[in-house]
Design a protein around this motif. Structure first.
Motif, mmCIF file in Angstrom:
data_model
loop_
_atom_site.group_PDB
_atom_site.id
_atom_site.type_symbol
_atom_site.label_atom_id
_atom_site.label_comp_id
_atom_site.label_asym_id
_atom_site.label_seq_id
_atom_site.Cartn_x
_atom_site.Cartn_y
_atom_site.Cartn_z
ATOM 1 N N ALA A 39 -0.028 -3.133 4.748
ATOM 2 C CA ALA A 39 -0.874 -4.002 3.943
ATOM 3 C C ALA A 39 -0.305 -4.169 2.534
ATOM 4 O O ALA A 39 0.369 -3.283 2.017
ATOM 5 N N CYS A 63 0.858 -1.207 0.000
ATOM 6 C CA CYS A 63 0.000 0.000 0.000
ATOM 7 C C CYS A 63 0.883 1.242 0.000
ATOM 8 O O CYS A 63 1.940 1.255 0.633
ATOM 9 N N CYS A 120 1.837 1.992 6.345
ATOM 10 C CA CYS A 120 0.832 0.938 6.227
ATOM 11 C C CYS A 120 1.511 -0.318 5.697
ATOM 12 O O CYS A 120 2.214 -0.274 4.701
ATOM 13 N N THR A 156 0.420 4.135 1.346
ATOM 14 C CA THR A 156 0.425 4.960 2.565
ATOM 15 C C THR A 156 1.670 4.676 3.381
ATOM 16 O O THR A 156 2.006 3.515 3.623
ATOM 17 N N CYS A 165 -7.197 2.097 3.787
ATOM 18 C CA CYS A 165 -6.610 3.428 3.581
ATOM 19 C C CYS A 165 -7.440 4.219 2.577
ATOM 20 O O CYS A 165 -7.679 5.418 2.745
ATOM 21 N N CYS A 186 -4.460 0.393 -0.071
ATOM 22 C CA CYS A 186 -5.264 -0.727 0.390
ATOM 23 C C CYS A 186 -6.683 -0.232 0.671
ATOM 24 O O CYS A 186 -6.905 0.973 0.800
#
Ligand code: ZN
Ligand code: ZN
Ligand code: ZN
Length: 429
Positions: free
Chosen positions: A14, A7, A12, A9, A31, A28
């Motif tokens: 994920a 992801c 993050c 971000t 987010c 993701c």
């Protein structure tokens, strides 16, 4: 196997499928959703309008009409609240203005807006104790029997129609019996007396005998078949001192929600003095108590689970009653929790309000008061005095929600003046 990508971000952890990344721009789902939520919030804040529906209104009737009009929630509109509450508006109406409000309720009824008419009628009757008998034939026409208190001043012709109807109308019998309890005049009393001697066939379908309905109207049928009132007509509001600051208020010399010096024998926490008032106050003088002050004490924890009786000694000092029966279940209370209610300082209003002011719990008013009709959250329930076995009289109530945003539930206070015993009960939704 498709390769998952991280992801975008920062921070993050994920990973997502390329198809998701294509849809969300590389983020993701959580987010992505958070970004969307923030965008929406920013949009709302940028475009939200402040609307003051009362801006050009000076006529209290027009202001109340706006207050009663249902409004759909719209996140883009922020409504400016009116500086006074509905009940304050009702109390300050002139007789002419209240008459126009009644006319408005009748117009709503004629247009089929029962749900809008009902709270207006209840407000006129409860907050002002207005006489609204001209509306009663309309209510019957529309089958509106659920707000029994509206019929309390019913004239003989309407009362007689209701007494006939209760015999055959299986669908509305419960409401009709409540209405009759609110009327409670000598004709109704003698009919209930007859029902007790010769129970009608339909009484088998009720959960309680017809005479128990009388409690909802604030009275009971004694063993001699007489009406005995369990409430008192003079009622004074209990309010935070900030709201009432005239000198007369201070002179009432009543105190509320004080921590007692005594401990509860069940949970060992400090008891609470719900009420400590001069017995010569107009709302208590009728009791004829041979004491200077009346104190009502309870345990605000155990009192939620059981009726708590407290006996007053010769000096009026409250003593935990030997008649109290510990309930089978009590939760264990944290001793930290026993500091008692620490809200604003409370006082008694200098002028009485309508005895029905708080009678309908579902309206929006504050309920705390001495005297008047209780705001039953559940069924009406007047405890029996453990000494003389008569029902105890209601003397006042404290609604936790009035003084604490997180509070809920009402403590009801009762007394048997002959035996100098007080009782409290608690109800919540
Ligand atoms: Zn993410
Ligand atoms: Zn306790
Ligand atoms: Zn008694």
């Amino acid at each position: 196997m498709t390769e998952r990508i991280p992801c975008k971000t920062e921070g993050c952890r994920a990973t997502i499928l390329p198809t998701t990344a294509a849809k969300t721009g590389g983020y993701c789902m959580p987010c992505h959703q958070e970004q969307e939520r923030q965008k929406r919030q920013a949009y709302i804040e940028q475009h939200r309008k402040t609307v003051n529906l009362y801006e050009d209104l000076t006529d209290p009737v027009e202001i109340l009409k706006v207050m009663h009009t249902p409004r759909q929630h719209d996140p883009l509109i922020q409504y400016v609240p009116y500086p006074l509450s509905k009940e304050q508006m009702y109390v300050s109406l002139t007789a002419e203005e209240a008459g126009r409000m009644l006319k408005y309720a009748l117009e709503l009824l004629a247009a089929g807006d029962k749900n809008e008419a009902d709270p207006i009628l209840l407000s006129l009757v409860c907050y002002r104790n207005d006489y609204i008998v001209e509306v009663l034939p309309e209510l019957m026409e529309h089958g509106m029997y659920h707000s029994g208190i509206l019929f309390k001043d019913a004239p003989p012709d309407i009362r007689d129609r209701l007494l006939q109807q209760v015999e055959w109308d299986d669908d509305n019998r419960n409401h009709l019996l409540l209405i009759l309890s609110w009327i409670g005049d000598p004709v109704v009393i003698s009919r209930i007396r007859e029902w007790r001697l010769h129970p009608p066939e339909w009484a088998e379908q009720l959960f309680v005998g017809p005479e128990i309905y009388a409690l909802e109207g604030g009275w009971e049928l004694t063993s001699d078949g007489e009406r005995r009132d369990l409430t008192h007509g003079l009622s004074y509001a209990i309010r935070a001192t900030g709201e009432q600051r005239d000198a007369a208020t201070a002179a009432s010399n009543a105190r509320f929600l004080k921590i007692s010096a005594s401990n509860c024998p069940w949970c060992d926490g400090k008891l609470t003095i719900l009420l400590d008032a001069d017995t010569s106050h107009p709302s208590l003088a009728y009791l004829g108590l041979p004491l200077e002050r009346l104190q009502v004490e309870t345990c605000e924890r155990c009192g939620c689970f059981s009726t708590i009786y407290v006996e007053l000694d010769r000096q009026g000092v409250p003593v935990w009653s030997r008649f109290n029966q510990k309930p089978a279940y009590l939760p264990s209370f944290d001793s930290e929790d026993s500091s008692g209610m620490t809200g604003p300082r409370l006082t008694l209003s200098s002028e009485p309000h309508s005895p029905y002011y708080a009678a309908i719990w579902t309206l929006s008013q504050q309920d705390s008061q001495i005297g008047g009709h209780p705001s039953w959250v559940q069924d009406a329930d007047y405890p029996f005095c453990p000494c003389c076995a008569k029902r105890m009289r209601f003397i006042g109530q404290v609604d936790w929600a009035d003084f604490d945003n997180l509070g809920e539930g009402i403590f009801y206070m009762f007394v048997c003046a002959e035996d100098k015993v007080t009782a409290t009960l608690y109800q919540q939704s």
